[in-house]
Design an enzyme around this catalytic site. Structure first.
Site, mmCIF file in Angstrom:
data_model
loop_
_atom_site.group_PDB
_atom_site.id
_atom_site.type_symbol
_atom_site.label_atom_id
_atom_site.label_comp_id
_atom_site.label_asym_id
_atom_site.label_seq_id
_atom_site.Cartn_x
_atom_site.Cartn_y
_atom_site.Cartn_z
ATOM 1 N N ASN A 9 18.220 -40.410 21.437
ATOM 2 C CA ASN A 9 19.323 -39.710 21.855
ATOM 3 C C ASN A 9 20.285 -40.108 20.542
ATOM 4 O O ASN A 9 20.881 -39.254 20.275
ATOM 5 C CB ASN A 9 19.789 -40.012 23.018
ATOM 6 C CG ASN A 9 19.145 -39.276 24.003
ATOM 7 O OD1 ASN A 9 18.414 -38.365 23.753
ATOM 8 N ND2 ASN A 9 18.982 -39.878 25.299
ATOM 9 N N CYS A 63 24.211 -36.870 28.622
ATOM 10 C CA CYS A 63 23.597 -37.829 27.644
ATOM 11 C C CYS A 63 23.951 -38.377 26.591
ATOM 12 O O CYS A 63 24.385 -39.611 26.271
ATOM 13 C CB CYS A 63 22.056 -37.409 27.465
ATOM 14 S SG CYS A 63 20.756 -38.572 28.300
HETATM 15 C C1 UDX Z 1 19.588 -34.737 25.667
HETATM 16 C C2 UDX Z 1 18.257 -34.884 24.836
HETATM 17 O O1 UDX Z 1 17.975 -33.996 24.115
HETATM 18 C C3 UDX Z 1 17.192 -35.225 25.760
HETATM 19 O O2 UDX Z 1 15.867 -35.563 25.223
HETATM 20 C C4 UDX Z 1 17.585 -36.321 26.900
HETATM 21 O O3 UDX Z 1 16.560 -36.608 27.860
HETATM 22 C C5 UDX Z 1 18.715 -35.996 27.618
HETATM 23 O O4 UDX Z 1 19.880 -35.713 26.549
HETATM 24 P P1 UDX Z 1 20.561 -32.480 26.771
HETATM 25 O O5 UDX Z 1 21.824 -33.233 27.103
HETATM 26 O O6 UDX Z 1 20.140 -31.434 27.902
HETATM 27 O O7 UDX Z 1 19.400 -33.383 26.257
HETATM 28 O O8 UDX Z 1 20.972 -31.426 25.489
HETATM 29 P P2 UDX Z 1 20.779 -31.294 24.204
HETATM 30 O O9 UDX Z 1 19.724 -30.103 24.154
HETATM 31 O O10 UDX Z 1 19.951 -32.559 23.582
HETATM 32 O O11 UDX Z 1 21.959 -31.005 23.392
HETATM 33 C C6 UDX Z 1 23.019 -31.721 23.386
HETATM 34 C C7 UDX Z 1 24.377 -31.149 22.642
HETATM 35 O O12 UDX Z 1 24.168 -31.147 21.379
HETATM 36 C C8 UDX Z 1 24.387 -29.806 23.217
HETATM 37 O O13 UDX Z 1 26.056 -29.755 23.326
HETATM 38 C C9 UDX Z 1 24.260 -28.896 21.975
HETATM 39 O O14 UDX Z 1 25.032 -27.615 22.214
HETATM 40 C C10 UDX Z 1 24.545 -29.898 20.915
HETATM 41 N N1 UDX Z 1 23.846 -29.439 19.655
HETATM 42 C C11 UDX Z 1 22.482 -29.468 19.702
HETATM 43 C C12 UDX Z 1 24.589 -29.038 18.757
HETATM 44 O O15 UDX Z 1 25.775 -29.394 18.545
HETATM 45 N N2 UDX Z 1 23.589 -28.848 17.273
HETATM 46 C C13 UDX Z 1 22.677 -28.822 17.328
HETATM 47 O O16 UDX Z 1 21.817 -28.737 16.420
HETATM 48 C C14 UDX Z 1 21.570 -29.229 18.635
#
Ligand code: UDX
Length: 481
Positions: free
Chosen positions: A212, A264
């Site tokens: 993470n 997370c």
């Molecule tokens: C995350 C982890 O990916 C996952 O493995 C863990 O178990 C829980 O936390 P999640 O919180 O569901 O999952 O969201 P994720 O898809 O990781 O995105 C997190 C944030 O990053 C979102 O706000 C998304 O918009 C942002 N993001 C993601 C970006 O700003 N840019 C990117 O390139 C990817």
């Protein structure tokens, strides 16, 4: 296998439904009556694609059952999984819930049923975990049970796929002298073809934390890169696309925008920085990841202010409230900070999100926020619009219709998701993070654009202008002086 799952929040419910789908006999326990009532009707208490159907189907097949009694569930399982919350909701840990849960269930567990912890826990708690479990068992006059960690790697919006088809599964041994805990986990995950990695409990916890933290670092890196692209006149999408072909880098999690939210990533970065600081450990990289992420939210507001002239008295449309698409989760959503900042600057903020539950919750969380029932109603009479969550619905907006609805055709794309040529064709002034738009303007009008009028005292404005000055010092030392 008979599996009991204690705590039916996001992690616990997805775990319960997926294990039942694999054919295990699952009993889920939660003391929240409203949540249980919804579950007994076959409805998940939050939005996760496919989860409602999976819960309803497995209830009907009687492979999934629910109870309000954690102790009954603990007595009933060949394995007992704990998935209760450990966040304090303010970037810190909260271990009271898991401690009282363990005190209730551990004395009741059958002697050979492993205790499997799926909740994320602070390192000092993991270190004491074996002693805590043994002490509870001995006080109850019972033999010790095997204790294991099984961190989750599921993303909201694709949690079922992530659980059923993981890239890896990680098992950590807390207290497992004869390997029965590990064998039970291997049996539980017998359907998985991905690598199953077993290690110490602390290694397993850090395997999750490390993943993470790295993902968060990639996003903040992309956002720092976007700021450089803006200053020097490059297009971050093209830059990242080219970088992503290098297998050492990869194309994912490098999309620039308003930054990461959710339960997370923000929590794990800020807690790691906080714990490291408390323990005298230097963590400058993660500190910067955190600050860059927060800065993106303020920068979005600064960009809007610059585009509109001044925010006071203006009506701003926010497109998207959830922290990412395909969820109704508002935890640490960038939209909430952006809305609060816009309101503090005197703007009226009208938001639309495709999730009705997110709209209802947002107005509880941000006083004075107005929500609309459809996207065109949110855009009506707006002096500016900002895309905060890249829901597919927003990629389908009829921008000619939107152009007729708004008062001024100004849009900031906070997720680099919209097609600038479509918007420009409809008469909109379009800007985004690192898509060259501000860089072009900066190169032409360095002095006037250095600070947004009336906002010189704001941190984000100061940082933006000094960044631009440093950039100009390279290409045009005189005008930067
Ligand atoms: C995350 C982890 O990916 C996952 O493995 C863990 O178990 C829980 O936390 P999640 O919180 O569901 O999952 O969201 P994720 O898809 O990781 O995105 C997190 C944030 O990053 C979102 O706000 C998304 O918009 C942002 N993001 C993601 C970006 O700003 N840019 C990117 O390139 C990817």
């Amino acid at each position: 296998m008979k599996v009991s799952v204690i705590g039916l929040g996001y992690v616990g419910l997805v775990t319960s439904a997926c294990l039942a789908e694999w054919g295990h006999d699952v009993l889920g326990a939660d003391n929240n009556r409203r949540r249980l009532d919804a579950l007994l009707r076959g409805a998940a208490p939050f939005h996760e694609p496919g989860l409602d159907a999976m819960v309803a189907d497995n209830l009907e097949r009687r492979r999934l059952r629910f109870t309000a009694s954690a102790t009954q569930a603990a007595r009933d399982g060949d394995a007992v999984i704990v998935a209760v919350g450990t966040h304090d909701g303010n970037g810190g840990w909260q271990t009271l819930t898991i401690q009282s849960c363990l005190a209730d269930i551990v004395p009741e567990m059958p002697d050979d049923a492993p205790l499997i912890i799926r909740s994320t826990m602070p390192p000092d708690f993991i270190r004491r975990m074996a002693l805590i479990a043994r002490a509870i068992r001995s006080e109850a006059g019972r033999k010790p049970v095997p204790v294991m960690l099984n961190p989750e790697f599921t993303r909201e919006g694709s949690a079922i796929r992530d659980f059923m088809h993981p890239e890896r599964v990680v098992f950590g041994s807390v207290d497992d002298p004869d390997g029965h805990g590990l064998r039970t986990l291997q049996e539980l995950y017998a359907n998985v073809t991905a690598p199953m990695l077993s290690m110490s409990a602390m290694d397993a916890a850090f395997a999750k934390l490390g993943a993470n933290l790295f993902l968060a670092t990639k996003i903040s890196f992309a956002n720092e890169l976007a700021a450089l692209c803006d200053a020097y006149g490059a297009h971050v999408d093209n830059v990242v696309q080219a970088m992503g072909h290098d297998p050492r880098i990869g194309p994912t999690f490098l999309r620039a925008g308003v930054g990461f939210g959710g339960s997370c990533l923000p929590h794990q970065v800020s807690m790691t920085v906080r714990d490291a600081d408390r323990d005298g450990i230097d963590s400058p990289l993660l500190d910067a990841v955190n600050r860059i992420n927060h800065r993106q939210r303020l920068d979005l507001v600064q960009h809007l202010a610059r585009m509109v002239g001044q925010l006071e008295g203006q009506r701003v449309a926010l497109l998207g409230l959830t922290f990412k698409p395909h969820t109704d989760d508002l935890r640490d959503a960038p939209s909430l900070t952006v809305a609060a900042e816009l309101l503090a600057a005197g703007a009226t903020v009208v938001a639309y999100d495709p999730m009705p539950s997110a709209r209802a919750r947002a107005i509880e969380l941000v006083p004075d926020l107005v929500v609309a029932d459809d996207v065109y109603a949110a855009l009506a009479n707006a002096s500016a619009a900002a895309l905060v969550t890249e829901w597919p619905e927003f990629l389908q907006i009829d921008w000619s219709r939107a152009a007729e609805a708004v008062r001024r055709r100004i849009i900031f794309d906070g997720r680099n998701a919209l097609d600038p040529s479509q918007l420009r064709a409809a008469g909109f002034t379009y800007s985004a993070f690192g898509r060259m738009v501000t860089g072009q303007v900066a190169a032409m009008e360095p002095v006037q654009m250095a600070m947004p009028s009336g906002r010189e005292g704001r941190g984000a404005g100061r940082r933006t202008s000094s960044r631009r000055r440093r950039a100009l010092a390279r290409v045009d030392p005189e005008s930067a002086a």
